[in-house]
Design an enzyme around this catalytic site. Structure first.
Site: not given
Ligand code: ZN
Length: 314
Positions: A62, A64, A66-67, A144, A215, A273
């Site tokens: 996804h 976000h 942090d990914h 999510h 997530d 995570h």
């Protein structure tokens, strides 16, 4: 197959844990696949024994930060190394825009083929996302705050072991006929004998399977995708006591991850995570999350950066 965790923190990096990235090593073909690419992933590669030059495919769960914030830097460095034969990227709909904008506005030229493949439709329809002859990749929509997708890699069953000794005992002359028999075909020898390949080969050997699930809050789609997998990598952002926060932010607790593993009947679970709050001094530590998960699903590990796990079929 071998899995190496390059980042195991959620949201922000800590001193001990970088943000999400998991490498899948395929030693038979000297190839690496990457799942998510948080900021600093290329540094984590350098600190590991993995060779980034072997990177062939990247799967993004996804959008976000942090990914995905590690993607432009990693892709640019691959170009500068000059030995990249091409990378295939799989991910949510906004992925091509994100990359195109980051690369264009920073005047970054990627000197190798970079192909992006949307996963939304394949995930929603349960279609195979990738079949390269040996490995099969499928995806499923998670639950999510934004669209997120889990991935499953299945190695196809391999032919059984060929019994060369038995073939020799039968007086079958060595040659191309051995390859046919090995493949399970029925052949007619020059002396007129008919030999069935399956009488000389053992049972087909199952391939192994890995599922990467982040997530998400607990969801049926993850249970379904993970059915019978050898290894389930599942997010465990929160401890069980913080389930309210998990629901609110659409993340999983340790116990949700373990329930998914138990319901899917996987062989092994690795938690990753983790919220950066779970360090020494906090009411909960990663070991507490591990204990909570093990109470439901015994064969569980909690990931740390650079942990490697070998995956072999049962
Ligand atoms: Zn997220």
């Amino acid at each position: 197959m071998q899995v190496t965790f390059l980042g195991t923190s959620s949201g922000v990096p800590t001193r001990a844990r970088n943000v999400s990235a998991v490498a899948l090593r395929l030693p038979q073909r000297a190839e690496l696949w990457l799942f998510d690419c948080g900021e600093g992933t290329q540094h984590q590669f350098m600190r590991s024994d993995l060779r980034v030059s072997q990177l062939r495919r990247i799967f993004v769960t996804h959008m976000h930060g942090d990914h995905v914030f590690g993607l432009p830097g990693l892709l640019a460095s691959l170009g500068m190394a000059g030995n990249c034969r091409g990378v295939d990227l799989y991910g949510p709909d906004p992925l091509p825009d994100f990359l195109e904008s980051a690369l264009r506005t920073s005047s970054t030229r990627i000197g190798y083929p970079l192909r992006t493949h949307p996963v939304r439709e394949a995930a929603q329809q349960g279609r195979v996302l990738l079949d390269d002859g040996d490995l099969l990749v499928r995806s499923a929509p998670l639950t999510h705050r934004i669209p997120a997708y889990a991935y499953r890699v299945d190695q196809k069953p391999r032919p059984g072991h060929f019994n060369v000794d038995k073939a020799r005992e039968l007086g079958i002359p060595p040659g191309p006929v051995y390859a046919d028999l090995k493949a399970g075909l029925t052949v007619t020898l020059e002396d007129g004998r008919i030999i069935r390949g399956d009488t000389l080969t053992g049972p087909a050997r199952p391939g192994c399977s890995v599922v990467y699930c982040t997530d998400t809050v607990f969801c049926e789609a993850a249970v379904e995708l993970a059915q019978g997998a050898d290894l389930l990598i599942h997010e465990s952002t929160f401890a069980h006591a913080e389930a309210d926060m998990a629901f609110q932010r659409q993340h999983s607790t340790s116990t949700m991850a373990a329930q998914t593993a138990a319901l899917a009947g996987v062989k092994q679970l690795v938690l990753t995570h983790l919220s950066p709050r779970y360090v020494a001094g906090n009411a909960f530590t990663p070991e507490d999350l591990l204990e909570e998960a093990r109470a439901i699903f015994a064969n569980t590990l909690v990931a740390r950066d650079f942990l490697s796990v070998d995956v072999s079929p049962a």
